[in-house]
Scaffold this motif. Structure first.
Motif, mmCIF file in Angstrom:
data_model
loop_
_atom_site.group_PDB
_atom_site.id
_atom_site.type_symbol
_atom_site.label_atom_id
_atom_site.label_comp_id
_atom_site.label_asym_id
_atom_site.label_seq_id
_atom_site.Cartn_x
_atom_site.Cartn_y
_atom_site.Cartn_z
ATOM 1 N N ALA B 305 -3.276 1.361 10.299
ATOM 2 C CA ALA B 305 -2.144 2.178 9.840
ATOM 3 C C ALA B 305 -1.789 1.823 8.401
ATOM 4 N N MET B 306 -1.788 0.534 8.108
ATOM 5 C CA MET B 306 -1.420 0.112 6.755
ATOM 6 C C MET B 306 -2.453 0.582 5.735
ATOM 7 N N ARG B 307 -3.721 0.459 6.090
ATOM 8 C CA ARG B 307 -4.771 0.922 5.160
ATOM 9 C C ARG B 307 -4.701 2.437 4.976
ATOM 10 N N ASP B 308 -4.450 3.143 6.067
ATOM 11 C CA ASP B 308 -4.314 4.601 5.969
ATOM 12 C C ASP B 308 -3.142 4.986 5.075
ATOM 13 N N SER B 309 -2.008 4.329 5.297
ATOM 14 C CA SER B 309 -0.818 4.640 4.490
ATOM 15 C C SER B 309 -1.067 4.348 3.023
ATOM 16 N N LEU B 310 -1.705 3.239 2.757
ATOM 17 C CA LEU B 310 -1.990 2.891 1.358
ATOM 18 C C LEU B 310 -2.867 3.966 0.714
ATOM 19 N N ARG B 311 -3.882 4.412 1.462
ATOM 20 C CA ARG B 311 -4.788 5.443 0.947
ATOM 21 C C ARG B 311 -4.013 6.744 0.717
ATOM 22 N N VAL B 318 -4.566 1.558 -5.459
ATOM 23 C CA VAL B 318 -4.669 0.194 -4.910
ATOM 24 C C VAL B 318 -6.035 -0.009 -4.263
ATOM 25 N N ARG B 319 -6.479 -1.254 -4.266
ATOM 26 C CA ARG B 319 -7.623 -1.679 -3.453
ATOM 27 C C ARG B 319 -7.081 -2.714 -2.471
ATOM 28 N N SER B 320 -7.630 -2.703 -1.253
ATOM 29 C CA SER B 320 -7.157 -3.735 -0.335
ATOM 30 C C SER B 320 -8.306 -4.286 0.485
ATOM 31 N N LEU B 329 -3.149 -8.160 4.776
ATOM 32 C CA LEU B 329 -3.943 -7.432 3.790
ATOM 33 C C LEU B 329 -3.616 -8.005 2.422
ATOM 34 N N TRP B 330 -4.631 -8.084 1.587
ATOM 35 C CA TRP B 330 -4.436 -8.499 0.196
ATOM 36 C C TRP B 330 -4.686 -7.267 -0.659
ATOM 37 N N LEU B 331 -3.695 -6.887 -1.377
ATOM 38 C CA LEU B 331 -3.744 -5.624 -2.112
ATOM 39 C C LEU B 331 -3.775 -5.921 -3.609
ATOM 40 N N ALA B 332 -4.635 -5.200 -4.318
ATOM 41 C CA ALA B 332 -4.626 -5.315 -5.786
ATOM 42 C C ALA B 332 -4.348 -3.936 -6.372
ATOM 43 N N PHE B 333 -3.423 -3.864 -7.285
ATOM 44 C CA PHE B 333 -3.152 -2.583 -7.941
ATOM 45 C C PHE B 333 -4.296 -2.243 -8.879
ATOM 46 N N ALA B 334 -4.574 -0.931 -8.983
ATOM 47 C CA ALA B 334 -5.720 -0.457 -9.784
ATOM 48 C C ALA B 334 -5.368 0.919 -10.352
ATOM 49 N N GLY B 335 -6.308 1.504 -11.049
ATOM 50 C CA GLY B 335 -6.140 2.870 -11.567
ATOM 51 C C GLY B 335 -4.819 3.036 -12.306
ATOM 52 N N ALA B 336 -4.051 4.047 -11.906
ATOM 53 C CA ALA B 336 -2.775 4.355 -12.561
ATOM 54 C C ALA B 336 -1.761 3.217 -12.408
ATOM 55 N N TYR B 337 -1.989 2.370 -11.379
ATOM 56 C CA TYR B 337 -1.031 1.287 -11.117
ATOM 57 C C TYR B 337 -1.491 -0.075 -11.656
ATOM 58 N N GLY B 387 7.378 1.590 4.862
ATOM 59 C CA GLY B 387 7.309 0.481 3.913
ATOM 60 C C GLY B 387 6.413 0.805 2.730
ATOM 61 N N VAL B 388 5.283 1.426 3.003
ATOM 62 C CA VAL B 388 4.352 1.777 1.921
ATOM 63 C C VAL B 388 4.980 2.852 1.017
ATOM 64 N N VAL B 389 5.673 3.807 1.619
ATOM 65 C CA VAL B 389 6.380 4.830 0.834
ATOM 66 C C VAL B 389 7.410 4.160 -0.091
ATOM 67 N N ARG B 390 8.141 3.206 0.439
ATOM 68 C CA ARG B 390 9.143 2.498 -0.372
ATOM 69 C C ARG B 390 8.479 1.691 -1.489
#
Lengths: 403, 403
Positions: B305-311, B318-320, B329-337, B387-390
């Motif tokens: 669910a968390m990976r889906d929401s992030l996508r 983000v990459r996770s 999960l370990w998330l790294a911001f990428a691209g526009a972020y 949480g991901v939306v926030r």
């Protein structure tokens, strides 16, 4: 193949183990018919087991997840109410809940003791208090004790001879473990002055203070000098409620609180949460006062029973202290029994069915070989008498061997 | 007036606190409507609260008095049964019950780390693991991590550059905190070889190993090299049952057991006894297996669910990592972020109602400022999406500020 090349024995000292050849599990054993004068613990029938079980069965919010490292707020609140009753001025930002009083001592040493630092302790004193200080590399200086506690008047001379001031002074001021002695008010004031002169922390370890069953109260450091920056007070519910809960607290200068939180984070993250909720609710519902009144009466009876039994069976063969509270009598063999070496008495005593800790276990110097610590809190008067009879049998057997 | 003249910050380091300006109590708070991705804890509804309360309400012998320092025998027995199921060869004289996994790490550092000793850790790693080592004066060397865990191949070069061998190597080999990575079998074997070459202790901290919800098992150090004299294994019931209980164990060479007992005596005497009885009875009655099967299914669902929401919400922003078990999960911001500095994101994220720990909290070097640790174990899929939306709202607000 070993991964360490430094003396592990120094980091993990075993003072009792170097004196008596017996595992804690034997001493703590519930199953043997041994009269238990050894451990400093209330007897099971003096713990409010039924009420505890009832609280434990209840749901409380956040009971099973991580709690705040400085303690559950509802317990901090109850600790504040309890200290207020004793006329102690403190505040939530001075209180850190600990995993028993032992962790309070561990925290004090972690913050203040560096390898080579001088730490003054009472001789005799609580074994694990010394062990913690040693584990941080302290050089321990044992100062004498009399019926009014640490002989503070002798400290300046001892410190002058040591050639450096102590980083910390570790004292158990009230119903001391193992002697039962209480530090007089005059000496408490003197000790505060010396601590100020030397910049030493007073590690004020007082697990028994609420267990006064006779005599007039002596004000504590926190009452004589509220908020003193050099007083680090270690408290616990182990002796007034139950040691298995492992809940205590530290009352220390506000400036230390964040450091205490940091240090405790790296020790055990937080104290067992269900036990914190149990103690908080037990106190909130007003059970502590009733409980203390009940057990103090019994402890007084048990102390008197033990002194009577010693007089009846040993006569002038022993001298013992006469504490006004707490758990312990300190006994010294005398007269016909003067040659008893208590370290050698331990094993025969256990064989005869009574456990008590020999004096040398409360010191790093091997002193007090004529002495024994007897806990009167764990046994009924009848069992106490049986224990003293067994102790006498072991002592007589030993004397025959010597003769 | 202060009693200490040595850097307290070193003895009681606060790594998270130096990164984020927030108290643990806020993060652990039950009362705020914050989506809790921060703490590594199961959600309350995934803890067997009802069954726990039932066990807690029962009388067990010796429940409220001191227990043996190495642990209640009935719990040691259950730990042995549990390890046997995993094909791990161990024995009672290798097991010491601890006050959570954290105390296992404290014990390891107390026995093995002296001031100035080199300790290899993973970068990033568990903050309090570093904190404990630092509190004993370790010099910490952070070695890189990839999707197969610690990059063991790079250690010889790093150690050569450091000019001395490490006293200890601290690893979280399975579903690592914070990355979720698992050390491959080949690397585990290589690490054992290096430890032997250097005489280093492997502090094998594995709180999540029993929480594999997909993929094939990777054998642990204790399975690859049973009874290895350099492997010090730290385990806990915090993640598989409930962290508030503070019950864990150490599986370490027999020769160390007496030293562990001595050291633990001077830390907290024994682990909370009622909690030990509860865990022992829960395991004895066969509840653990059922419980684990249940939660592992939910954790897998939550991770997905968390990976889906992030996508869905961040796309390529983000990459996770994609862990096969555990909590994180370990998330790294990428691209526009890519320009997001997560340390600066913490406060706005909390304001928008989501808590997660910025990457720099898992390192002493200030690295990982593009990364976040997200715990998927605490929240339902719906809350995770919220949480991901926030988090996205906070990140977008921050980007606007940067632009």
């Amino acid at each position: 193949m070993s991964a360490t090349h430094l003396p592990l024995a120094r980091r993990a000292p075993n003072l009792v183990g170097s004196v008596i050849d017996s595992s804690t599990s034997l001493l703590a054993s519930q199953t043997h018919d041994i009269v238990r004068f050894a451990m400093g613990a209330p007897s099971d029938d003096l713990m409010p087991v039924r009420v505890f079980n009832q609280y434990y069965g209840e749901s409380t919010p956040g009971k099973y997840t991580y709690g705040a490292t400085d303690g559950e707020p509802e317990l901090v609140e109850q600790v504040l109410a309890l200290t207020q009753l004793q006329g102690i001025e403190t505040s939530a930002d001075r209180i850190t809940i600990t995993t028993g009083g032992m962790q309070g001592l561990d925290l004090a040493c972690k913050l203040f003791v560096d390898p080579g630092d001088l730490v003054v302790v009472e001789g005799p004193t609580y074994t694990n208090g010394i062990a913690t200080a040693l584990s941080y590399g302290a050089e321990v200086l044992e100062a004498p004790l009399d019926e009014n506690g640490l002989v503070v008047e002798e400290l300046p001379e001892l410190i002058a001879r040591a050639g450096r001031t102590p980083k910390a002074i570790y004292t158990i001021p009230t119903f001391q473990n193992p002697s039962g002695a209480t530090l007089s008010r005059a000496r408490r004031e003197q000790l505060l002055e010396l601590a100020e002169r030397w910049g030493s922390v007073i590690i004020d370890d007082d697990p028994y203070g609420l267990l006064r069953f006779e005599g007039g109260p002596v004000p504590g450091f926190t009452q004589i000098a509220p908020g003193h920056p050099l007083v680090f007070s270690v408290r616990t519910f182990s002796k007034i409620l139950a040691p298995g809960l492992r809940v205590g607290w530290v009352d220390a200068p506000t400036e230390l609180q964040q450091l205490l939180i940091n240090a405790k984070q790296a020790m055990d993250t937080c104290t067992n949460v269900p036990a914190q909720h149990l103690v908080a609710n037990f106190l909130k519902d007003g059970h502590l006062d009733t409980h203390l009144r009940w057990v103090k009466g019994l402890y007084q009876e048990r102390k008197n029973a033990m002194r009577d039994s010693l007089r009846t069976h040993f006569g002038n063969g022993v001298r013992s202290t006469n504490p006004e509270g707490g758990f312990f009598l300190w006994l010294a063999f005398a007269g016909a029994y003067a040659d008893i070496h208590t370290q050698k008495l331990f094993e025969p005593a256990l064989r005869h069915g009574v456990a008590c800790i020999p004096g040398p276990a409360f010191s790093t110097t091997g002193a007090f070989s004529d002495a024994l610590r007897l806990c009167f809190a764990t046994s009924s008067p009848e069992r106490i008498d049986e224990g003293v009879v067994r102790l006498k049998r072991a002592a007589d057997e030993m004397l025959e061997g010597i003769a």
